[in-house]
Enzyme design. Structure first.
Site, PDB file in Angstrom:
ATOM      1  CG  HIS A  37      37.390  41.613  43.799  1.00 34.36           C
ATOM      2  ND1 HIS A  37      37.924  40.552  44.483  1.00 34.36           N
ATOM      3  CD2 HIS A  37      36.279  41.135  43.186  1.00 34.36           C
ATOM      4  CE1 HIS A  37      37.171  39.493  44.313  1.00 34.36           C
ATOM      5  NE2 HIS A  37      36.161  39.803  43.527  1.00 34.36           N
ATOM      6  CD  GLN A  61      26.143  35.340  41.227  1.00 32.38           C
ATOM      7  OE1 GLN A  61      25.555  36.419  41.258  1.00 32.38           O
ATOM      8  NE2 GLN A  61      27.413  35.253  40.892  1.00 32.38           N
ATOM      9  N   GLY A 147      35.176  42.673  35.458  1.00 26.80           N
ATOM     10  CA  GLY A 147      36.438  42.109  35.005  1.00 26.80           C
ATOM     11  C   GLY A 147      36.254  41.220  33.783  1.00 26.80           C
ATOM     12  NE  ARG A 187      33.390  29.425  43.034  1.00 31.72           N
ATOM     13  CZ  ARG A 187      32.488  30.227  42.448  1.00 31.72           C
ATOM     14  NH1 ARG A 187      32.870  31.048  41.489  1.00 31.72           N
ATOM     15  NH2 ARG A 187      31.222  30.213  42.806  1.00 31.72           N
TER      16      ARG A 187
HETATM   17  P1  AMP Z   1      33.335  38.139  41.961  1.00 31.14           P
HETATM   18  O1  AMP Z   1      33.498  38.690  43.340  1.00 31.14           O
HETATM   19  O2  AMP Z   1      34.146  36.925  41.690  1.00 31.14           O
HETATM   20  O3  AMP Z   1      31.882  38.020  41.560  1.00 31.14           O
HETATM   21  O4  AMP Z   1      33.941  39.239  40.984  1.00 31.14           O
HETATM   22  C1  AMP Z   1      33.513  40.571  41.014  1.00 31.14           C
HETATM   23  C2  AMP Z   1      34.094  41.299  39.826  1.00 31.14           C
HETATM   24  O5  AMP Z   1      35.513  41.260  39.901  1.00 31.14           O
HETATM   25  C3  AMP Z   1      33.707  40.662  38.487  1.00 31.14           C
HETATM   26  O6  AMP Z   1      33.446  41.689  37.544  1.00 31.14           O
HETATM   27  C4  AMP Z   1      34.931  39.882  38.124  1.00 31.14           C
HETATM   28  O7  AMP Z   1      35.096  39.698  36.736  1.00 31.14           O
HETATM   29  C5  AMP Z   1      36.024  40.780  38.675  1.00 31.14           C
HETATM   30  N1  AMP Z   1      37.247  39.993  38.893  1.00 31.14           N
HETATM   31  C6  AMP Z   1      37.372  38.855  39.617  1.00 31.14           C
HETATM   32  N2  AMP Z   1      38.645  38.381  39.511  1.00 31.14           N
HETATM   33  C7  AMP Z   1      39.313  39.229  38.701  1.00 31.14           C
HETATM   34  C8  AMP Z   1      40.644  39.280  38.190  1.00 31.14           C
HETATM   35  N3  AMP Z   1      41.543  38.341  38.490  1.00 31.14           N
HETATM   36  N4  AMP Z   1      40.977  40.303  37.381  1.00 31.14           N
HETATM   37  C9  AMP Z   1      40.072  41.260  37.051  1.00 31.14           C
HETATM   38  N5  AMP Z   1      38.808  41.265  37.487  1.00 31.14           N
HETATM   39  C10 AMP Z   1      38.423  40.266  38.296  1.00 31.14           C
END
Ligand code: AMP
Length: 280
Positions: A37, A61, A147, A187
């Site tokens: 993030h 979601q 991401g 996760r």
């Molecule tokens: P999330 O909180 O899992 O919904 O992720 C929020 C944003 O962070 C999304 O655009 C994800 O793709 C990005 N993201 C999560 N993990 C990673 C990672 N390891 N590398 C790059 N971006 C990430």
């Protein structure tokens, strides 16, 4: 760095920024932030005058049997990371602020959302598109950052923004990994030490697949076979899917040519992990 919970209050702040002629970047997240993030936030800070990080575990979601109740949350930790990364504001609404009792409008997509993660998570992308449409309307960002870790989501959001003329730029950012290769994910915290080790099978098997393609293998079935053989050697792993599709149209391919996405979802114990690579 401020934490704002109310939509109207956020709108007022953005209005003020706009009157000052500032550009605005948005990084949508579900919180429990990590270096993945942070890489998005740092990029947003570099490319915009003001940056909003949304921190919202979006109930819409999650499927009925998924991990909404147990999804990890730690706002204090998130606030520190967001401040360190140089962003201006966290938007942290309650679900009741985002979805009033009589909420009944959705953004859905016929293409791109049916395959890959959409097969086991049939309502997931409707929830993602709906919450992002709301966030785009509330924050009205110039750019929003996503991401490649969630490659299908990145393709879906780009398509939605084009279909519905949201008038912002979607910026895709590379996957950030642990030193041993595991893609960073909120996760990962579910994994026991033994499962954490087993989880390395995702990045390891993808590496085999990528090397085969780089060495000239064009048969998608063969590459998928190589990858699944490697995963099946790991007793704690159970494959949800391993697929090779065109990027960014997500159409199944038999011969690998042009830009392709090789993506997987694998259960390690009860935890479903995803990973992928894109290759030209
Ligand atoms: P999330 O909180 O899992 O919904 O992720 C929020 C944003 O962070 C999304 O655009 C994800 O793709 C990005 N993201 C999560 N993990 C990673 C990672 N390891 N590398 C790059 N971006 C990430």
């Amino acid at each position: 760095m401020e934490i704002i919970e109310k939509i109207d209050e956020l709108r007022e702040i953005v209005k003020k920024w706009r009157l000052e002629g500032k550009t605005v970047g948005l990084v949508p997240t579900m919180g429990y932030l990590h270096e993945g993030h942070k890489s998005l936030i740092v990029r947003a800070v570099a490319e915009n005058d003001k940056v909003v990080v949304s921190d919202f575990v979006n109930p819409m979601q999650f499927g009925p049997t998924e991990d909404l109740a147990t999804y990890p949350r730690d706002l204090d930790h998130d606030a520190k990371l967001v401040e360190d990364a140089g962003a201006d504001l966290i938007f942290h609404p309650e679900p009741s602020e985002m979805y009033l009792d009589d909420f009944s409008s959705y953004v859905d997509m016929n293409t791109l959302t049916k395959g890959l993660c959409g097969k086991t998570r049939p309502i997931h992308f409707r929830g993602v598109c709906t919450v992002l449409a709301k966030l785009f309307n509330i924050v009205t960002p110039d750019k929003a950052y996503f991401g490649q870790k969630d490659a299908q989501q990145l393709a879906v959001v780009k398509h939605m923004v084009s279909d519905l003329n949201f008038g912002l730029e979607i910026v895709g950012c590379p996957i950030i990994r642990e030193e041993d290769g595991l893609a960073k994910s909120s996760r990962n915290t579910y994994l026991s030490p033994e499962e954490r080790k087993a989880g390395l099978v995702l990045s390891r098997s993808l590496k085999h697949g990528k090397e085969a393609i780089e060495a000239g293998e064009k048969d998608a079935t063969k590459v998928i076979g190589l990858i699944t053989d490697e995963i099946n050697k790991e007793p704690l792993a159970k494959i949800d899917y391993v697929e090779i599709v065109t990027w960014p149209d997500l159409k199944e391919v038999s011969t690998i040519e042009g830009s392709v996405l090789c993506a997987m979802a694998v259960y390690i114990g009860k935890t479903r992990l995803i990973d992928n690579f894109i290759i030209d």
